[in-house]
Design a protein around this motif. Structure first.
Motif, PDB file in Angstrom:
ATOM      1  N   GLU A  91       0.826  -1.200   0.000  1.00  0.00           N
ATOM      2  CA  GLU A  91       0.000   0.000   0.000  1.00  0.00           C
ATOM      3  C   GLU A  91       0.866   1.258   0.000  1.00  0.00           C
ATOM      4  OE1 GLU A  91      -3.075   0.239  -0.473  1.00  0.00           O
ATOM      5  OE2 GLU A  91      -3.806  -1.787  -0.133  1.00  0.00           O
ATOM      6  N   ARG A  92       1.983   1.205   0.695  1.00  0.00           N
ATOM      7  CA  ARG A  92       2.879   2.348   0.726  1.00  0.00           C
ATOM      8  C   ARG A  92       3.439   2.623  -0.667  1.00  0.00           C
ATOM      9  NH1 ARG A  92       8.223   3.544   0.855  1.00  0.00           N
ATOM     10  NH2 ARG A  92       8.872   5.368   2.105  1.00  0.00           N
ATOM     11  N   SER A  93       3.839   1.566  -1.356  1.00  0.00           N
ATOM     12  CA  SER A  93       4.385   1.731  -2.710  1.00  0.00           C
ATOM     13  C   SER A  93       3.341   2.346  -3.645  1.00  0.00           C
ATOM     14  CB  SER A  93       4.847   0.379  -3.249  1.00  0.00           C
ATOM     15  OG  SER A  93       5.879  -0.143  -2.435  1.00  0.00           O
ATOM     16  N   ALA A  94       2.104   1.879  -3.533  1.00  0.00           N
ATOM     17  CA  ALA A  94       1.038   2.426  -4.376  1.00  0.00           C
ATOM     18  C   ALA A  94       0.781   3.894  -4.037  1.00  0.00           C
ATOM     19  CB  ALA A  94      -0.241   1.614  -4.185  1.00  0.00           C
ATOM     20  N   ALA A  95       0.857   4.238  -2.766  1.00  0.00           N
ATOM     21  CA  ALA A  95       0.632   5.623  -2.352  1.00  0.00           C
ATOM     22  C   ALA A  95       1.733   6.531  -2.872  1.00  0.00           C
ATOM     23  CB  ALA A  95       0.549   5.703  -0.830  1.00  0.00           C
ATOM     24  N   MET A  96       2.973   6.058  -2.858  1.00  0.00           N
ATOM     25  CA  MET A  96       4.080   6.868  -3.339  1.00  0.00           C
ATOM     26  C   MET A  96       3.966   7.109  -4.852  1.00  0.00           C
ATOM     27  SD  MET A  96       5.729   7.697  -0.664  1.00  0.00           S
ATOM     28  CE  MET A  96       7.185   8.436  -1.414  1.00  0.00           C
ATOM     29  N   SER A  97       3.473   6.108  -5.560  1.00  0.00           N
ATOM     30  CA  SER A  97       3.265   6.286  -7.002  1.00  0.00           C
ATOM     31  C   SER A  97       2.199   7.350  -7.254  1.00  0.00           C
ATOM     32  CB  SER A  97       2.840   4.958  -7.639  1.00  0.00           C
ATOM     33  OG  SER A  97       3.863   3.997  -7.506  1.00  0.00           O
ATOM     34  N   ALA A  98       1.128   7.318  -6.460  1.00  0.00           N
ATOM     35  CA  ALA A  98       0.071   8.320  -6.617  1.00  0.00           C
ATOM     36  C   ALA A  98       0.593   9.712  -6.274  1.00  0.00           C
ATOM     37  CB  ALA A  98      -1.117   7.959  -5.737  1.00  0.00           C
ATOM     38  N   MET A  99       1.453   9.814  -5.270  1.00  0.00           N
ATOM     39  CA  MET A  99       2.028  11.106  -4.886  1.00  0.00           C
ATOM     40  C   MET A  99       2.847  11.676  -6.047  1.00  0.00           C
ATOM     41  SD  MET A  99       1.520  12.152  -1.565  1.00  0.00           S
ATOM     42  CE  MET A  99       3.027  12.902  -0.957  1.00  0.00           C
ATOM     43  N   SER A 100       3.638  10.825  -6.689  1.00  0.00           N
ATOM     44  CA  SER A 100       4.495  11.303  -7.781  1.00  0.00           C
ATOM     45  C   SER A 100       3.667  11.789  -8.964  1.00  0.00           C
ATOM     46  CB  SER A 100       5.450  10.183  -8.223  1.00  0.00           C
ATOM     47  OG  SER A 100       4.722   9.079  -8.734  1.00  0.00           O
ATOM     48  N   GLU A 101       2.467  11.301  -9.075  1.00  0.00           N
ATOM     49  CA  GLU A 101       1.589  11.714 -10.170  1.00  0.00           C
ATOM     50  C   GLU A 101       0.652  12.850  -9.760  1.00  0.00           C
ATOM     51  OE1 GLU A 101      -0.440   8.215 -11.396  1.00  0.00           O
ATOM     52  OE2 GLU A 101       1.403   7.173 -12.046  1.00  0.00           O
ATOM     53  N   GLY A 102       0.782  13.315  -8.533  1.00  0.00           N
ATOM     54  CA  GLY A 102      -0.035  14.423  -8.057  1.00  0.00           C
ATOM     55  C   GLY A 102      -1.431  14.026  -7.640  1.00  0.00           C
ATOM     56  N   PHE A 140      -3.106  13.174  -4.841  1.00  0.00           N
ATOM     57  CA  PHE A 140      -2.917  13.157  -3.395  1.00  0.00           C
ATOM     58  C   PHE A 140      -4.080  12.493  -2.657  1.00  0.00           C
ATOM     59  CE2 PHE A 140      -0.621  16.997  -4.967  1.00  0.00           C
ATOM     60  CZ  PHE A 140       0.660  16.515  -4.785  1.00  0.00           C
ATOM     61  N   SER A 141      -5.280  12.639  -3.149  1.00  0.00           N
ATOM     62  CA  SER A 141      -6.414  11.976  -2.502  1.00  0.00           C
ATOM     63  C   SER A 141      -6.267  10.467  -2.604  1.00  0.00           C
ATOM     64  CB  SER A 141      -7.732  12.426  -3.142  1.00  0.00           C
ATOM     65  OG  SER A 141      -7.958  13.804  -2.913  1.00  0.00           O
ATOM     66  N   LYS A 142      -5.826  10.000  -3.793  1.00  0.00           N
ATOM     67  CA  LYS A 142      -5.609   8.565  -3.975  1.00  0.00           C
ATOM     68  C   LYS A 142      -4.480   8.078  -3.071  1.00  0.00           C
ATOM     69  CE  LYS A 142      -4.804   5.124  -7.604  1.00  0.00           C
ATOM     70  NZ  LYS A 142      -4.555   4.915  -9.063  1.00  0.00           N
ATOM     71  N   ALA A 143      -3.456   8.917  -2.928  1.00  0.00           N
ATOM     72  CA  ALA A 143      -2.330   8.558  -2.058  1.00  0.00           C
ATOM     73  C   ALA A 143      -2.814   8.400  -0.617  1.00  0.00           C
ATOM     74  CB  ALA A 143      -1.246   9.628  -2.146  1.00  0.00           C
ATOM     75  N   VAL A 144      -3.698   9.289  -0.170  1.00  0.00           N
ATOM     76  CA  VAL A 144      -4.239   9.201   1.187  1.00  0.00           C
ATOM     77  C   VAL A 144      -4.966   7.877   1.383  1.00  0.00           C
ATOM     78  CG1 VAL A 144      -5.979  10.155   2.753  1.00  0.00           C
ATOM     79  CG2 VAL A 144      -4.381  11.685   1.608  1.00  0.00           C
ATOM     80  N   GLU A 145      -5.709   7.442   0.363  1.00  0.00           N
ATOM     81  CA  GLU A 145      -6.443   6.174   0.471  1.00  0.00           C
ATOM     82  C   GLU A 145      -5.481   5.005   0.649  1.00  0.00           C
ATOM     83  OE1 GLU A 145      -8.850   5.853  -2.964  1.00  0.00           O
ATOM     84  OE2 GLU A 145     -10.160   7.553  -2.428  1.00  0.00           O
ATOM     85  N   HIS A 146      -4.391   4.991  -0.113  1.00  0.00           N
ATOM     86  CA  HIS A 146      -3.426   3.884  -0.002  1.00  0.00           C
ATOM     87  C   HIS A 146      -2.682   3.945   1.340  1.00  0.00           C
ATOM     88  CE1 HIS A 146      -3.865   2.008  -3.895  1.00  0.00           C
ATOM     89  NE2 HIS A 146      -3.785   3.208  -4.513  1.00  0.00           N
ATOM     90  N   PHE A 147      -2.302   5.154   1.769  1.00  0.00           N
ATOM     91  CA  PHE A 147      -1.620   5.263   3.070  1.00  0.00           C
ATOM     92  C   PHE A 147      -2.547   4.794   4.196  1.00  0.00           C
ATOM     93  CE2 PHE A 147       1.236   8.663   1.155  1.00  0.00           C
ATOM     94  CZ  PHE A 147       2.382   7.896   1.228  1.00  0.00           C
ATOM     95  N   THR A 148      -3.811   5.127   4.096  1.00  0.00           N
ATOM     96  CA  THR A 148      -4.767   4.704   5.122  1.00  0.00           C
ATOM     97  C   THR A 148      -4.895   3.193   5.152  1.00  0.00           C
ATOM     98  OG1 THR A 148      -5.999   6.783   4.884  1.00  0.00           O
ATOM     99  CG2 THR A 148      -7.134   4.936   5.943  1.00  0.00           C
ATOM    100  N   ALA A 149      -4.959   2.566   3.963  1.00  0.00           N
ATOM    101  CA  ALA A 149      -5.037   1.100   3.908  1.00  0.00           C
ATOM    102  C   ALA A 149      -3.801   0.475   4.531  1.00  0.00           C
ATOM    103  CB  ALA A 149      -5.200   0.649   2.454  1.00  0.00           C
ATOM    104  N   GLY A 150      -2.634   1.062   4.274  1.00  0.00           N
ATOM    105  CA  GLY A 150      -1.405   0.540   4.869  1.00  0.00           C
ATOM    106  C   GLY A 150      -1.386   0.716   6.376  1.00  0.00           C
ATOM    107  N   ILE A 151      -1.910   1.853   6.876  1.00  0.00           N
ATOM    108  CA  ILE A 151      -1.962   2.107   8.328  1.00  0.00           C
ATOM    109  C   ILE A 151      -2.861   1.094   9.022  1.00  0.00           C
ATOM    110  CG2 ILE A 151      -2.863   3.743  10.052  1.00  0.00           C
ATOM    111  CD1 ILE A 151      -1.743   5.994   8.253  1.00  0.00           C
ATOM    112  N   LEU A 152      -3.969   0.724   8.382  1.00  0.00           N
ATOM    113  CA  LEU A 152      -4.863  -0.262   8.991  1.00  0.00           C
ATOM    114  C   LEU A 152      -4.203  -1.631   9.076  1.00  0.00           C
ATOM    115  CD1 LEU A 152      -8.229   0.765   7.302  1.00  0.00           C
ATOM    116  CD2 LEU A 152      -7.459   1.257   9.631  1.00  0.00           C
ATOM    117  N   LYS A 153      -3.274  -1.902   8.131  1.00  0.00           N
ATOM    118  CA  LYS A 153      -2.548  -3.174   8.182  1.00  0.00           C
ATOM    119  C   LYS A 153      -1.433  -3.141   9.218  1.00  0.00           C
ATOM    120  CE  LYS A 153      -4.755  -5.245   4.793  1.00  0.00           C
ATOM    121  NZ  LYS A 153      -5.538  -6.494   5.003  1.00  0.00           N
TER     122      LYS A 153
END
Length: 341
Positions: A129-140, A142-155
């Protein structure tokens, strides 16, 4: 006759010498009659009003006197000026600039359950999930990145970098309060997280909280030097110094006012104690205020007298006298006198 009784008799005699008209007091009528029976030359009785005070006839017969003009009341004394009357300056508020944003009021984001037992599979899923969030961040995105970071935090809710990175995404989304919550959690998990201090400082900067901003950016640089954090802190430091100078001035004035208030309280307490002490001394040192003890006009007959008179007298008179007179007199008169004289 006892020594004390003789002293009382002597004091009474001195009183009559000093103020002879006292003999006309009703309670001394017995003694006045005795002296008159001896042919004593008594002072004239002072004139008194035939009607009781306050009666209507007395009031009407007395010419009205002009009422005294009321005296102008003196102005109350001004309280001593003290330094605690110095006006306390207001807090210095530096206006927000163009980089500040409106405060976000979203519901607090998910933080995960810190008590959950994280398995290897959960660790691996959190990494993905962190890797997916970082990819979303690089593409700007940010809302999608928040979703992936949140999924990773729950894990893996104990992984501090996930919170710091999600805070970065929240800053990009202009949600500084959400970013501050994430950074604070990251610092709880890892107090040495320089990135958490950096992004929390930037979030404070978006809210115009200059002192908190510089504090967190300086902490970031102490843990791990960051050029961007250093530059931002340097730009804002003059604002912070002005705010801190005003805060120190306010603290100094408050401390001075409290110190002056304590000094005044101690001074008033001492003055009250001194006043009470002087009043007590005056009461203890007061002499024959009002006459002999117990008589109406004089403090009150002498000790041991049955009614009004001197001690030991059966009726009214001096001690030892069979009827009226001084002790040792056969009939009436002074001691040793055969008859009267």
């Amino acid at each position: 006759m006892e020594t004390q009784q003789l002293q009382q008799l002597k004091a009474f005699t001195q009183l009559l010498k000093a103020n002879p008209v006292v003999i006309h007091k009703p309670e001394l009528a017995f003694f006045k009659e005795y002296l008159e029976s001896l042919g004593a030359n008594l002072p004239e009785e002072p004139a008194t009003s035939s009607e009781p005070e306050g009666s209507e006839s007395s009031t009407s017969s007395t010419p009205s006197q002009p009422e005294p003009k009321p005296q102008a009341q003196a102005a109350p004394p001004k309280e001593e000026s003290s330094e605690d009357e110095i006006e306390e300056p207001e807090e210095l508020v530096i206006e927000k600039d163009d980089e500040c944003v409106e405060s976000d009021d979203d519901e607090p984001q998910e933080m995960g359950d810190a008590s959950v037992e994280v398995t290897d599979e959960m660790l691996e899923a959190a990494q993905e999930e962190r890797s997916a969030a970082m990819s979303a961040m690089s593409e700007g995105e940010f809302s999608k990145a928040v979703e992936h970071f949140t999924a990773g935090i729950l894990k893996n809710p104990s992984w501090a970098p996930l919170f710091a990175k999600r805070a970065q995404a929240y800053v990009k989304l202009r949600k500084p309060h959400a970013a501050i919550r994430d950074c604070s959690r990251a610092i709880e998990l890892n107090p040495d997280s320089s990135q958490a201090f950096k992004w929390r400082g930037i979030a404070y900067r978006k809210l115009g909280q200059w002192v908190n901003t510089v504090h967190d950016l300086d902490t970031c640089c102490k843990l791990d030097f960051d050029e961007d954090a250093y530059t931002m802190a340097k730009e804002l430091r003059p604002k912070v110094q002005k705010i801190q100078e005003r805060q120190r001035e306010i603290s100094r004035i408050r401390e001075e006012k409290e110190r002056n208030a304590r000094i005044r309280r101690v001074k008033k307490a001492r003055e009250a104690q001194e006043k009470a002490r002087k009043e007590q001394e005056e009461r203890e040192s007061s002499g024959f205020s009002g006459g002999f003890p117990g008589a109406g006009g004089f403090p009150g007959a002498f000790p041991g007298a049955g009614g009004a008179g001197f001690p030991g007298a059966e009726g009214a008179g001096f001690p030892g006298a069979g009827g009226a007179g001084f002790p040792g007199a056969g009939g009436a008169g002074f001691p040793g006198a055969g008859g009267a004289g």
